[in-house]
Motif scaffolding. Structure first.
Motif, PDB file in Angstrom:
ATOM      1  N   SER A  47      61.589 -27.048  35.988  1.00 53.95           N
ATOM      2  CA  SER A  47      61.285 -27.721  37.254  1.00 53.95           C
ATOM      3  C   SER A  47      61.275 -29.239  37.111  1.00 53.95           C
ATOM      4  O   SER A  47      61.449 -29.969  38.089  1.00 53.95           O
ATOM      5  CB  SER A  47      59.923 -27.250  37.790  1.00 53.95           C
ATOM      6  N   TYR A  53      67.634 -20.808  38.672  1.00 54.77           N
ATOM      7  CA  TYR A  53      67.029 -22.136  38.560  1.00 54.77           C
ATOM      8  C   TYR A  53      68.042 -23.164  38.039  1.00 54.77           C
ATOM      9  O   TYR A  53      68.071 -24.322  38.491  1.00 54.77           O
ATOM     10  CB  TYR A  53      65.806 -22.089  37.649  1.00 54.77           C
ATOM     11  N   ALA A  71      57.971 -17.083  46.916  1.00 51.92           N
ATOM     12  CA  ALA A  71      57.582 -18.149  45.980  1.00 51.92           C
ATOM     13  C   ALA A  71      58.217 -19.495  46.314  1.00 51.92           C
ATOM     14  O   ALA A  71      58.679 -20.223  45.435  1.00 51.92           O
ATOM     15  CB  ALA A  71      57.916 -17.741  44.551  1.00 51.92           C
ATOM     16  N   GLY A  72      58.284 -19.827  47.603  1.00 54.23           N
ATOM     17  CA  GLY A  72      58.779 -21.141  48.015  1.00 54.23           C
ATOM     18  C   GLY A  72      60.286 -21.239  48.148  1.00 54.23           C
ATOM     19  O   GLY A  72      60.809 -22.222  48.697  1.00 54.23           O
ATOM     20  N   MET A  73      61.022 -20.213  47.659  1.00 51.24           N
ATOM     21  CA  MET A  73      62.483 -20.275  47.649  1.00 51.24           C
ATOM     22  C   MET A  73      63.075 -20.418  49.044  1.00 51.24           C
ATOM     23  O   MET A  73      63.951 -21.257  49.285  1.00 51.24           O
ATOM     24  CB  MET A  73      63.021 -19.009  46.976  1.00 51.24           C
ATOM     25  N   TYR A 132      62.550 -23.850  50.574  1.00 54.99           N
ATOM     26  CA  TYR A 132      63.403 -24.844  49.916  1.00 54.99           C
ATOM     27  C   TYR A 132      64.838 -24.762  50.433  1.00 54.99           C
ATOM     28  O   TYR A 132      65.454 -25.764  50.794  1.00 54.99           O
ATOM     29  CB  TYR A 132      63.355 -24.605  48.410  1.00 54.99           C
ATOM     30  N   LEU A 161      56.230 -27.250  51.206  1.00 55.66           N
ATOM     31  CA  LEU A 161      56.119 -26.992  49.762  1.00 55.66           C
ATOM     32  C   LEU A 161      55.150 -27.962  49.100  1.00 55.66           C
ATOM     33  O   LEU A 161      54.342 -27.571  48.246  1.00 55.66           O
ATOM     34  CB  LEU A 161      57.491 -27.111  49.102  1.00 55.66           C
ATOM     35  N   GLY A 213      55.682 -21.677  45.046  1.00 59.33           N
ATOM     36  CA  GLY A 213      56.902 -22.276  44.534  1.00 59.33           C
ATOM     37  C   GLY A 213      56.699 -23.363  43.509  1.00 59.33           C
ATOM     38  O   GLY A 213      57.106 -24.515  43.714  1.00 59.33           O
ATOM     39  N   TYR A 263      59.857 -25.225  42.657  1.00 55.15           N
ATOM     40  CA  TYR A 263      60.479 -26.064  43.683  1.00 55.15           C
ATOM     41  C   TYR A 263      59.650 -27.307  44.035  1.00 55.15           C
ATOM     42  O   TYR A 263      60.154 -28.204  44.710  1.00 55.15           O
ATOM     43  CB  TYR A 263      60.725 -25.240  44.951  1.00 55.15           C
ATOM     44  N   TRP A 264      58.403 -27.359  43.599  1.00 60.66           N
ATOM     45  CA  TRP A 264      57.534 -28.450  44.025  1.00 60.66           C
ATOM     46  C   TRP A 264      58.076 -29.832  43.629  1.00 60.66           C
ATOM     47  O   TRP A 264      58.156 -30.731  44.479  1.00 60.66           O
ATOM     48  CB  TRP A 264      56.120 -28.238  43.484  1.00 60.66           C
TER      49      TRP A 264
END
Length: 781
Positions: A555, A592, A690-692, A695, A717, A724, A727-728
């Protein structure tokens, strides 16, 4: 006048009798150690005021020095006795840095010496009460006065007549009152096996537990908690719990009754004796004796005795008729099969899930229709992330679900919908039904919380998890589930408080430590990270920690470092015989790397996944391929996955929706991508997405040049750190690009700087870093 030496404190359904040193709930005494009672009394007498820890120590231990931890332990015991739980302390509130406060409103009630005339608050006339109680506040107790009636003969006659009637009614009620009330806690003790035949060791207790648990009338002390209590008593966790020891454990658990039995062989016959006793007094509440003509008849005859005991203890006939699955269905018709199954359950009680597998398999070999044994294996394999094996066993359990008690049928249905077909919506309906039929069972609330976290209904998850923990504060799972719920709500202080409580009570599980590790990564708490790494060393959890490390490095753009950690994590999973977990990291890593623009490596990983992994990873692999630009294969894989799992709610509405949206973005169809992502919106904040989806929706809006809408997605986010974690950091870059589209240069530059600061140690050749630096330089000019 009131006898000031004789008064009581009341709050909720509880009453404290200071003179007799008793805590009562609905007039039933609760077991409480002497010092714990003193602590409670001190808090109640100062209700709604903060009592410092020093003052409590002086009040309760005036002549002795004790550690503050001793006080904390008594506070925990009181909270458990009163029904308080972590995160929802209704009665005793901790005031950080000061002490404790009793938060519930307390009334003082005085017992009268004689007949009193009391003005009713709800009626204007006067009423006569014989030996009544009068509610007054603690502050006004000393000023409270009442008028005593004159002792006229006709009133004494009236009083005497009244007392005769009361005594007669009380005698009649004593005969009618049931020994147990619904949801009273009950301890199932070990059977005394006097036959010398090992086949009866533990199996009869197992059958008794299943049949009692089938009824919503009984609330059973879990065997795991019994073993833990034995440890606290400094006794072996494997000691047989019978007789006086059973009563002592029963009292420590706050249970109302202990139910157990014995079996004796007389010639060719077996004599079964089933007995229920009051934990506090030892009085017999029920006693049933029955004979079995041979070994094959033992289970069936035991079932008949259980029915009689259930009726004697107060369960209604309608309830018994409704919840009476034949014992050979609720367990097995084969006593030899029940024996290894019981051994498997004992292994699980001691946390030896892997070691329990051969025993459940043996039980199935002896009885191929043993439905709950299949379900146990299905649950174990899904916990070990062995998805294909879990599907196989859970499907067999589901096919045999009619051979189960009502509670176990709900258990199998819920797991089947979640783990096999992916019908999370049906699973949630099942768990909600389960909570209505068995409102005192913590398991459906716990499972409801887990599934609510997955779909993103976090408020429902927290409420259900709190309920599960309140119903069973002595099991590790509800702690882990509540932590999970708080984590996805980004309520990290509360999550850590629950973790610390679980660790202090020795109820910590791998889930607790996995979340503690993730929170430490987010907060960059290096001491906590070190502690958690030491705890997980050599355990299966170590691969979870490594996986989290890999995601964190990725990340932040440290791709080469992340690749090495992923390799270690996969090797560790293989070492602990968790192949599916190792395989699952491959499409994750592929996705990722594609998100960071490392498309070549992403395609290589996806090819490796397709060549070596089970079919159930098709959807995840399709996402990596789509992001890496291989849209033809991504679409083909997505179609295959959808055909194979048409009912899978989250796979179809989250993963495959994101695949199709990504493909449309690769074709330049931003509007189509936004539409494709619409089904995912209800699940944005869940652990599955999970934030995907947030995003990718943000980038679809960027491609559509809708800066305001894109900024709103990326801000979601940034505002929800529990969602996520990968993605943060990249959301800062997305936000910078969104503000640039809206023309807000200053906000855009600030967001670029945030991103570049987070990525200051990133690999310099990562494509999105090079793009970000170029965009930032251009915007500065």
């Amino acid at each position: 006048m009131i006898n000031k030496e004789r008064h009581f404190y009341e709050f909720g359904s509880f009453r404290i009798d200071p003179e007799r040193r008793l805590l009562l709930r609905e007039n039933q005494p609760l077991p409480l150690q002497s010092k714990a009672f003193d602590v409670l009394l001190a808090l109640v007498e100062n209700s709604e005021r903060v009592v410092s820890k020093d003052n409590l120590l002086k009040i309760v231990w005036p002549e002795t020095f004790v550690e503050e931890s001793n006080l904390a332990q008594h506070i925990f015991v009181l909270r458990r006795t009163l029904g308080d739980t972590v995160g929802e302390n209704r009665y005793i509130v901790t005031v950080p840095g000061r002490g404790y406060r009793f938060a519930e409103k307390v009334q003082v009630v005085g017992e009268e010496e004689d007949k009193l005339v009391v003005e009713s608050h709800s009626r204007s006339h006067l009423v006569i009460e014989e030996k009544s109680t009068v509610a007054i506040s603690p502050a006004s107790l000393s000023a409270y006065t009442l008028s005593t009636l004159g002792r006229k003969p006709r009133i004494w006659i009236l009083g005497a007549t009244f007392m005769v009637v009361v005594v007669a009614l009380a005698t009649w009620y004593e005969r009618k009152v049931t020994p147990l009330m619904e949801a009273d806690l009950v301890l199932v003790s070990d059977f005394v096996n006097s036959t010398g035949e090992p086949i009866f060791d533990d199996t009869l207790k197992q059958a008794l537990t299943v049949k009692l648990a089938e009824s919503p009338y009984f609330n059973i002390v879990l065997d795991a908690q019994t073993r833990r209590t034995l440890g606290l008593m400094e006794r072996s966790a494997d000691e047989r719990v019978v007789g006086a020891l059973a009563r002592e454990v029963c009292q420590r658990e706050g249970a109302k009754a202990v139910i157990g039995g014995s079996i004796l062989r007389l010639g060719n016959k077996y004599v079964l004796d089933l007995d229920a006793r009051n934990c506090l007094t030892g009085d017999s509440l029920a006693d049933e004796k029955i004979e079995a003509a041979n070994e094959e008849q033992v289970l069936r005859q035991l079932a008949q005795a259980i029915l009689a005991v259930r009726r004697t203890l107060g369960e209604s006939m309608s309830s018994i008729q409704k919840f009476d699955t034949p014992i050979e269905q609720a367990t097995t018709k084969s006593l030899p099969a029940l024996n290894p199954y019981t051994e498997g359950d004992q292994k699980r009680v001691h946390g030896e899930d892997g070691e329990s597998v051969p025993f459940y398999k043996m039980a199935i070999e002896l009885d191929p229709e043993f439905a709950i044994a299949y379900a146990r294996l299905g649950a174990i394999y899904i916990n070990f992330q062995q998805k294909e094996l879990s599907d196989e066993y859970m499907r067999k359990a589901f096919e045999r679900r009619e051979h189960l008690s009502e509670r176990e049928k709900l258990y199998v249905q819920g797991h089947y919908y979640v783990d096999s077909t992916g019908e999370v919506d049906k699973a949630i309906e099942t768990y909600e039904l389960w909570t209505k039929i068995y409102p005192h069972d913590w398991i459906p609330f716990n499972n409801l919380a887990n599934e609510s976290v997955r779909i993103g209904n976090i408020d429902q998850a927290i409420a259900a998890a709190q309920k599960a923990l309140r119903l069973n504060p002595n099991h590790g799972y509800p702690y882990g589930t509540l932590v999970q719920s708080y984590f996805y709500a980004a309520r990290f202080p509360e999550a850590k408080a629950v973790c610390e409580k679980a660790v202090a009570q020795k109820l910590d599980s791998w889930m607790i430590h996995a979340r503690m590790y993730e929170i430490a990564l987010i907060e960059e708490d290096h001491d906590a990270l070190r502690r958690e790494r030491d705890w997980g060393k050599g355990k299966p959890l170590e691969s979870w920690h490594l996986n989290s490390d890999a995601i964190k490095a990725m990340s932040l753009g440290r791709v080469r470092e992340a690749d090495k950690i992923y390799e270690r994590a996969r090797a560790d999973s293989e070492h602990h015989a968790m192949s599916e977990r190792a395989w699952g990291m491959v499409p994750e890593q592929s996705q990722y790397e594609a998100d960071l623009g490392v498309e070549g490596k992403a395609r290589v990983l996806a090819d490796h996944a397709l060549a070596t992994m089970p079919a159930n990873h098709k959807a995840d692999t399709a996402l990596g391929l789509a992001r890496a630009g291989d849209v033809r294969r991504a679409e083909a894989l997505a179609d295959e996955a959808s055909r194979e799992k048409p009912l899978d709610l989250l796979m179809n509405n989250v993963t495959l929706a994101t695949v199709r949206a990504t493909v449309k973005m690769k074709h330049g169809d931003a509007a189509g991508a936004i539409v494709a992502l619409q089904p995912s919106a209800p699940y944005d904040f869940g652990s599955y997405a999970a934030g995907m989806t947030i995003y990718y929706r943000g980038y679809a809006f960027l491609q559509a040049r809708s800066g305001k809408e894109a900024a709103a997605e990326f801000q979601k986010l940034l505002d929800n750190r529990g969602v996520g974690s990968f993605y943060w950091p990249s959301a800062h870059l997305g936000l910078a690009r969104a503000y640039a589209l809206t023309g807000d240069k200053e906000k855009s530059l600030a967001a670029y700087r945030e991103f570049l600061e987070l990525w200051k140690n990133a690999d310099p050749d990562v494509p999105i870093l090079k793009e970000a630096k170029a965009e930032y330089a251009k915007l500065q000019k």
